[in-house]
Design a protein around this motif. Structure first.
Motif, PDB file in Angstrom:
ATOM      1  N   SER A  30      30.112  65.739  -1.841  1.00 66.35           N
ATOM      2  CA  SER A  30      29.791  65.236  -3.181  1.00 66.35           C
ATOM      3  C   SER A  30      28.917  63.992  -3.143  1.00 66.35           C
ATOM      4  O   SER A  30      28.600  63.415  -4.185  1.00 66.35           O
ATOM      5  CB  SER A  30      31.096  64.922  -3.935  1.00 66.35           C
ATOM      6  N   THR A  31      28.497  63.586  -1.937  1.00 68.50           N
ATOM      7  CA  THR A  31      27.707  62.355  -1.783  1.00 68.50           C
ATOM      8  C   THR A  31      26.222  62.671  -1.714  1.00 68.50           C
ATOM      9  O   THR A  31      25.787  63.485  -0.887  1.00 68.50           O
ATOM     10  CB  THR A  31      28.116  61.602  -0.507  1.00 68.50           C
ATOM     11  N   VAL A  32      25.441  62.035  -2.559  1.00 67.60           N
ATOM     12  CA  VAL A  32      23.988  62.211  -2.544  1.00 67.60           C
ATOM     13  C   VAL A  32      23.416  61.380  -1.388  1.00 67.60           C
ATOM     14  O   VAL A  32      23.638  60.168  -1.315  1.00 67.60           O
ATOM     15  CB  VAL A  32      23.362  61.771  -3.877  1.00 67.60           C
ATOM     16  N   VAL A  33      22.667  62.040  -0.497  1.00 68.38           N
ATOM     17  CA  VAL A  33      22.061  61.332   0.646  1.00 68.38           C
ATOM     18  C   VAL A  33      20.547  61.255   0.516  1.00 68.38           C
ATOM     19  O   VAL A  33      19.889  60.597   1.323  1.00 68.38           O
ATOM     20  CB  VAL A  33      22.436  62.015   1.975  1.00 68.38           C
ATOM     21  N   GLY A  34      19.980  61.917  -0.500  1.00 66.36           N
ATOM     22  CA  GLY A  34      18.546  61.849  -0.717  1.00 66.36           C
ATOM     23  C   GLY A  34      18.197  62.280  -2.125  1.00 66.36           C
ATOM     24  O   GLY A  34      18.688  63.305  -2.610  1.00 66.36           O
ATOM     25  N   GLU A  35      17.374  61.493  -2.823  1.00 68.21           N
ATOM     26  CA  GLU A  35      16.932  61.828  -4.169  1.00 68.21           C
ATOM     27  C   GLU A  35      15.411  61.911  -4.200  1.00 68.21           C
ATOM     28  O   GLU A  35      14.725  61.179  -3.490  1.00 68.21           O
ATOM     29  CB  GLU A  35      17.418  60.788  -5.172  1.00 68.21           C
ATOM     30  N   ALA A  36      14.897  62.806  -5.033  1.00 67.01           N
ATOM     31  CA  ALA A  36      13.448  62.999  -5.176  1.00 67.01           C
ATOM     32  C   ALA A  36      12.797  63.254  -3.821  1.00 67.01           C
ATOM     33  O   ALA A  36      11.713  62.752  -3.520  1.00 67.01           O
ATOM     34  CB  ALA A  36      12.807  61.804  -5.874  1.00 67.01           C
ATOM     35  N   VAL A  37      13.465  64.046  -2.988  1.00 64.33           N
ATOM     36  CA  VAL A  37      12.959  64.359  -1.657  1.00 64.33           C
ATOM     37  C   VAL A  37      12.007  65.543  -1.747  1.00 64.33           C
ATOM     38  O   VAL A  37      12.293  66.537  -2.413  1.00 64.33           O
ATOM     39  CB  VAL A  37      14.128  64.698  -0.701  1.00 64.33           C
ATOM     40  N   SER A  75      19.195  61.183   7.593  1.00 62.95           N
ATOM     41  CA  SER A  75      20.382  60.950   8.406  1.00 62.95           C
ATOM     42  C   SER A  75      21.618  61.093   7.526  1.00 62.95           C
ATOM     43  O   SER A  75      21.594  60.775   6.330  1.00 62.95           O
ATOM     44  CB  SER A  75      20.349  59.554   9.032  1.00 62.95           C
ATOM     45  N   ILE A  76      22.705  61.557   8.137  1.00 61.17           N
ATOM     46  CA  ILE A  76      23.961  61.698   7.411  1.00 61.17           C
ATOM     47  C   ILE A  76      24.783  60.435   7.632  1.00 61.17           C
ATOM     48  O   ILE A  76      25.120  60.103   8.770  1.00 61.17           O
ATOM     49  CB  ILE A  76      24.747  62.926   7.892  1.00 61.17           C
ATOM     50  N   PRO A  77      25.126  59.703   6.590  1.00 62.19           N
ATOM     51  CA  PRO A  77      25.919  58.475   6.759  1.00 62.19           C
ATOM     52  C   PRO A  77      27.274  58.789   7.391  1.00 62.19           C
ATOM     53  O   PRO A  77      27.938  59.753   6.998  1.00 62.19           O
ATOM     54  CB  PRO A  77      26.083  57.954   5.322  1.00 62.19           C
ATOM     55  N   PRO A  78      27.697  58.002   8.378  1.00 59.85           N
ATOM     56  CA  PRO A  78      28.998  58.251   9.013  1.00 59.85           C
ATOM     57  C   PRO A  78      30.155  58.284   8.017  1.00 59.85           C
ATOM     58  O   PRO A  78      31.146  58.986   8.238  1.00 59.85           O
ATOM     59  CB  PRO A  78      29.134  57.079   9.995  1.00 59.85           C
ATOM     60  N   ALA A  79      30.011  57.548   6.920  1.00 64.09           N
ATOM     61  CA  ALA A  79      31.109  57.457   5.964  1.00 64.09           C
ATOM     62  C   ALA A  79      31.420  58.794   5.290  1.00 64.09           C
ATOM     63  O   ALA A  79      32.544  58.994   4.814  1.00 64.09           O
ATOM     64  CB  ALA A  79      30.782  56.404   4.897  1.00 64.09           C
ATOM     65  N   VAL A  80      30.454  59.699   5.243  1.00 63.35           N
ATOM     66  CA  VAL A  80      30.700  60.972   4.556  1.00 63.35           C
ATOM     67  C   VAL A  80      31.125  62.067   5.532  1.00 63.35           C
ATOM     68  O   VAL A  80      31.363  63.194   5.125  1.00 63.35           O
ATOM     69  CB  VAL A  80      29.447  61.433   3.776  1.00 63.35           C
ATOM     70  N   LEU A  81      31.195  61.717   6.825  1.00 61.26           N
ATOM     71  CA  LEU A  81      31.593  62.705   7.823  1.00 61.26           C
ATOM     72  C   LEU A  81      33.081  62.599   8.109  1.00 61.26           C
ATOM     73  O   LEU A  81      33.625  61.502   8.256  1.00 61.26           O
ATOM     74  CB  LEU A  81      30.813  62.501   9.124  1.00 61.26           C
ATOM     75  N   SER A  82      33.716  63.729   8.190  1.00 64.36           N
ATOM     76  CA  SER A  82      35.112  63.792   8.601  1.00 64.36           C
ATOM     77  C   SER A  82      35.308  65.093   9.351  1.00 64.36           C
ATOM     78  O   SER A  82      34.519  66.040   9.218  1.00 64.36           O
ATOM     79  CB  SER A  82      36.041  63.733   7.387  1.00 64.36           C
ATOM     80  N   ALA A  83      36.337  65.144  10.171  1.00 66.40           N
ATOM     81  CA  ALA A  83      36.592  66.355  10.945  1.00 66.40           C
ATOM     82  C   ALA A  83      36.808  67.536  10.002  1.00 66.40           C
ATOM     83  O   ALA A  83      37.512  67.434   8.997  1.00 66.40           O
ATOM     84  CB  ALA A  83      37.804  66.162  11.842  1.00 66.40           C
ATOM     85  N   GLY A  84      36.175  68.653  10.336  1.00 70.58           N
ATOM     86  CA  GLY A  84      36.301  69.846   9.516  1.00 70.58           C
ATOM     87  C   GLY A  84      34.958  70.340   9.032  1.00 70.58           C
ATOM     88  O   GLY A  84      33.904  69.974   9.572  1.00 70.58           O
ATOM     89  N   ALA A  85      34.989  71.163   8.002  1.00 70.93           N
ATOM     90  CA  ALA A  85      33.771  71.779   7.488  1.00 70.93           C
ATOM     91  C   ALA A  85      32.998  70.808   6.604  1.00 70.93           C
ATOM     92  O   ALA A  85      33.581  70.112   5.766  1.00 70.93           O
ATOM     93  CB  ALA A  85      34.118  73.038   6.710  1.00 70.93           C
ATOM     94  N   ILE A  86      31.679  70.766   6.807  1.00 70.50           N
ATOM     95  CA  ILE A  86      30.780  69.920   6.014  1.00 70.50           C
ATOM     96  C   ILE A  86      29.769  70.833   5.330  1.00 70.50           C
ATOM     97  O   ILE A  86      29.131  71.655   5.989  1.00 70.50           O
ATOM     98  CB  ILE A  86      30.039  68.890   6.888  1.00 70.50           C
TER      99      ILE A  86
END
Length: 682
Positions: free
Chosen positions: A487-494, A500-511
Motif C-alpha cells: 500500500s506504499t507509494v514508491v514512485g509518482e509520475a514515473v 529502489s524499494i525502501p527497507p521499511a516496506v519490506l517484510s518476510a513473505g509475499a510482496i
C-alpha cells in the motif's frame, strides 16, 4: 478418469519443478487431453462430461460454481492433508474454459465469439447474456495465481492472470491462455537467438512481433500470424499477444531447441553481443564489445572468436553482462566491424554463440540497472533519461532533426572506436519518439507499461530474494504512472526509471508491486522475501575431517556447526604444499605441464599431477606458489595433453597475464614470468 484424476494429470503437466521461475500458460487442447489420457480418442468427450457433472466438489453444483466455492476453502483442507491437495482442486474447470477458447478451429477468434464456442463445445443451446455463473471463474483464476506465485513461490512455475479484453474481462482470461501454443513458444526462442536479443533491454512489443514473423513465421499458427500483423482488426488481442511474447523473452534462459536435418532435436545456447560506451570525466568516450548471457555464466568466463577481430576473452561483470572482450594485447576494437550488418561470435569450448543484429543507429543507455558501469546498448528508447546514440552517416540528418525537435540537450560529441562515417550524439532526455521510432527500431519508446525486477540476491530462477538485498523496480511507460509496493507509494509520475524499494516496506513473505494509471492497475508483479535462509540438517552437505563430501560413515562428520563425533581412522594423503586459504569464489590450480589446470571448486582438486601455482580469481587475481620448497619446477610440454585443457592452461597463464599479478613471495616473480612466457608459445 475421475475429476480428481484429471486434476492431478493436468496440474502435474503444467506445474513441475522444471518450470521453476518460468511462466506457465494453461493451454489446453483436444490433442493434450488425448495425450494425458494415454491416447484415448474420446478423451475430450469424457473430460467434458466429468467436468459438467461437477464430480470432485462433493455436491451437485452447477458448472463453474463448485470450482468457485472450493477456491475459497481448499487451503484449510490442504493444511490438514497436504498430500491430498498438492494442487488446487479446480484445474479441470479452468481447463474446460480454455478448451472452449480454441474450439472451432482458426476461422474466428475474438472475445465476442467466445460464448458461442463454449455453448457449442458443451452441446447446449445458447442463451442471452453469456454462460450462467461463468463470471465466478475470475476469482478461481486469481486463486491459481496466488497458489503458484505465493504459496509455491514460483517453484513449480509462475502464473499470471492475463486478459485480452478490457470490456470482456471474464472471457479474456481463458483466451489469453491460448495466445501462444507450446510449439510457438519454442519457435520464439529460436527467433530471439537468431537476432541476439537479451531480456534486460528488449525491443518494444511491435518490433518483437515483427522479429517473430520474419524469423519463425512459418512455425506460427495462422491465427497468431494474423494477430501479429499491424492491420489486424482485433487490437486488444494483438496487444495481449505482444505482451505474451515480451514475457517469453523476459523468462528466456538462452536455450533454443530446433530439429536438425535428421529430424532430431538439437539444443543450442545463445547470447547477445552488445556494444557499451565508457564516458570518462576527461577524454573522448570509447566503445567496447561485451557478451550478454540469459542463462548461467561459466565462472572462468568466455573465450570467443569474433570475425575480423580474432580471439578475445571476458568474464562476468554483473547480471549476465561480461567485461569488455579483450585480446592478448588489449580490448578488441569494435570500430573494425560493420555495425549495420549482423555480427556473430562463438565460444566453442562452452558451446555458446553470441549474436548482434545489424542497425544504422546504436542507442546507449545507463548500465546501472544491470550493474554495469557506463552506458550499454539498448533496443528501446527510455523517455526522460540521458542517453547516447551512435548514427551511421546516411541516417544522421534524420536523427539530428528528431533530436532537435524532441530531445533536451541534444548535441554531437567526439568519440573513439566508432566505424568510419559514424557519429555520436548525446541528450539529457527524450520527450517522444515521434518521427524516428518508425524508421529506427532502437529509438522506439515503450508502447505499453513494463515492470521488471532487476538486481538483488535471488534464489535460483524463482522470485525469492533475501531481505538484505531485494530487487529494484525497473519501470518503462509512455505515460506517467504511480508505482506502489503493497500500500506504499514508491514512485509518482514515473515514466522511465529504476526505483529502489525502501527497507521499511519490506517484510518476510509475499510482496506485491503494482503500477497504477489513474485508478487502474495496469501491471503487477509478486516476489517473496526471506529474512534468513537456513539449511535443514538433512539438506546440507556433510564433510569429513579431510574436507571431503561424505555420506557420514567412517569418520567425524561436520555439517555447518554440527559435529557428529566418530573417531576417524588414520589416513595418509598428499596435500598441496603451502596451499593458502582463499575467500574467492574460484581458485585456478596450475601444474608445470601443459594442460595441467583445474578450476576449484567447479572441478575437483588434482590427483594425477601436482599444483605449482594457485590463483584465486574474481575480476582479477594474484598468483601464489604452492610447489616444492627446494626449487620451482620449470614448465614443460606433456605428451598426450588434452587439447581443451592445453588451451585453458594457456588462457590462465598468458591471456590473463594482465589481470593476474605475480606472486608476492620474494624471488618468485621471475619464475611466474617464465611460465607466462612459456605459455605464449603453446
Amino acid at each position: 478418469m475421475t475429476y480428481e484424476e484429471w486434476n492431478e494429470v493436468l496440474a502435474g503437466h503444467f506445474f513441475t519443478p522444471r518450470q521453476s521461475g518460468r511462466r506457465v500458460y494453461l493451454c489446453v487442447t483436444r490433442d493434450l487431453l488425448v495425450q494425458l489420457s494415454g491416447g484415448r480418442g474420446d478423451a475430450q468427450e469424457e473430460f467434458i462430461e466429468v467436468v459438467r457433472e461437477g464430480r470432485g466438489f462433493g455436491s451437485n453444483y452447477p458448472l463453474f460454481v463448485g470450482a468457485a466455492r472450493w477456491a475459497d476453502r481448499w487451503r484449510n483442507l490442504r493444511f490438514n492433508d497436504p498430500e491430498m491437495y498438492r494442487y488446487p482442486p479446480y484445474i479441470p474447470d479452468l481447463a474446460l474454459s480454455v478448451l472452449a477458447a480454441g474450439h472451432g478451429g482458426e476461422s474466428e477468434f475474438s472475445t465476442a465469439s467466445y460464448y458461442p464456442r463454449l455453448f457449442d463445445l458443451l452441446g447446449e443451446r445458447p442463451v442471452p447474456g453469456g454462460y450462467p455463473h461463468f463470471d465466478q471463474l475470475r476469482d478461481v483464476w486469481l486463486d491459481l495465481e496466488r497458489w503458484a506465485n505465493i504459496d509455491e513461490r514460483g517453484r513449480l512455475g509462475t502464473f499470471r492472470v492475463l486478459t485480452t479484453s478490457s470490456n470482456r474481462v471474464h472471457v479474456g482470461i481463458p483466451i489469453a491462455q491460448t495466445l501462444l501454443a507450446e510449439r510457438e513458444r519454442e519457435a520464439l526462442k529460436r527467433a530471439f537467438a537468431a537476432v541476439g536479443l537479451q531480456p534486460s533491454f528488449p525491443p518494444v512489443e511491435s518490433v518483437l512481433g515483427a522479429i517473430a514473423l520474419k524469423h519463425v513465421g512459418t512455425d506460427l499458427r495462422p491465427r497468431t500470424r494474423r494477430l501479429l500483423h499491424p492491420d489486424t482488426p482485433d487490437e486488444e488481442l494483438r496487444i495481449a499477444l505482444l505482451e505474451a511474447i515480451s514475457d517469453e523473452l523476459e523468462d528466456w534462459d538462452g536455450v533454443a531447441v530446433a530439429r536438425d536435418d535428421g529430424d532430431a532435436l538439437r539444443r543450442s545456447r545463445s547470447g547477445a553481443l552488445a556494444l557499451s560506451l565508457h564516458v570518462p570525466l576527461l577524454g573522448a568516450p570509447r566503445v567496447s564489445l561485451r557478451c550478454v548471457a540469459s542463462g548461467t555464466v561459466p565462472e572462468e568466463g568466455w573465450d570467443v572468436v569474433v570475425p575480423k577481430l580474432g580471439r578475445g576473452a571476458c568474464v562476468e561483470a554483473a547480471a549476465g553482462w561480461s567485461t569488455a572482450v579483450e585480446a592478448d594485447d588489449g580490448a578488441l576494437s569494435p570500430a573494425l566491424l560493420d555495425w549495420t550488418s549482423p555480427i556473430t561470435a562463438a565460444d566453442d569450448g562452452h558451446g555458446v554463440t553470441f549474436r548482434r543484429a545489424g542497425s544504422r543507429v546504436v542507442l546507449f543507455v545507463s548500465g546501472e540497472s544491470v550493474g554495469v558501469d557506463g552506458y550499454v546498448e539498448s533496443n528501446r528508447l527510455p523517455l526522460g533519461e540521458p542517453f547516447f546514440v551512435a548514427v551511421e552517416g546516411a541516417s544522421s540528418a534524420a536523427v539530428e532533426e528528431w533530436g532537435s525537435a524532441s530531445c533536451d540537450g541534444f548535441k554531437g560529441v567526439f568519440a573513439q572506436s566508432l566505424p568510419e562515417g559514424w557519429g555520436l550524439y548525446r541528450a539529457d532526455a527524450a520527450r517522444s519518439d515521434e518521427g524516428v521510432g518508425m524508421h529506427f527500431s532502437a529509438l522506439s519508446a515503450p508502447e505499453t507499461v513494463q515492470l521488471s525486477l532487476v538486481g538483488g540476491v535471488r534464489l535460483g530462477r524463482t522470485a525469492e530474494y533475501f531481505s538484505f538485498s531485494p530487487p529494484s523496480l525497473r519501470v518503462q511507460s509512455a505515460r506517467p504512472v504511480t508505482v506502489r509496493v503493497g500500500s506504499t507509494v514508491v514512485g509518482e509520475a514515473v515514466e522511465t526509471g529504476t526505483l529502489s524499494i525502501p527497507p521499511a516496506v519490506l517484510s518476510a513473505g509475499a510482496i506485491r508491486v503494482e503500477v497504477v494509471e489513474g485508478d487502474e492497475v495496469v501491471k503487477a508483479r509478486e516476489f517473496f522475501v526471506h529474512d534468513e535462509f537456513a539449511l535443514a540438517p538433512s539438506e546440507g552437505p556433510q564433510f569429513n575431517v579431510y574436507g571431503e563430501v561424505s555420506g557420514g560413515a567412517n569418520g567425524t562428520v561436520y555439517r555447518g556447526v554440527t559435529v557428529h563425533p566418530t573417531p576417524p581412522s588414520p589416513r595418509s594423503f598428499n596435500v598441496l604444499p603451502e596451499l593458502p586459504s582463499f575467500t574467492s569464489r574460484r581458485v585456478v590450480l596450475l601444474g608445470r605441464g601443459v594442460g595441467e589446470v583445474a578450476v576449484w571448486p567447479k572441478e575437483p582438486l588434482p590427483t594425477g599431477w601436482a599444483a605449482i601455482w594457485t590463483v584465486p580469481v574474481e575480476k582479477r587475481g594474484r598468483a601464489a606458489y604452492c610447489g616444492p620448497t627446494e626449487s620451482v619446477p620449470s614448465p614443460q610440454r606433456r605428451a598426450g595433453a588434452n587439447l581443451r585443457k592445453a588451451k585453458e592452461w594457456k588462457k590462465w597463464l598468458y591471456q590473463w597475464r594482465k589481470k593476474i599479478d605475480p606472486p608476492r613471495q620474494n624471488g618468485l616473480g621471475k619464475a611466474w614470468k617464465e611460465y607466462v612466457s612459456f605459455a605464449r608459445n603453446v
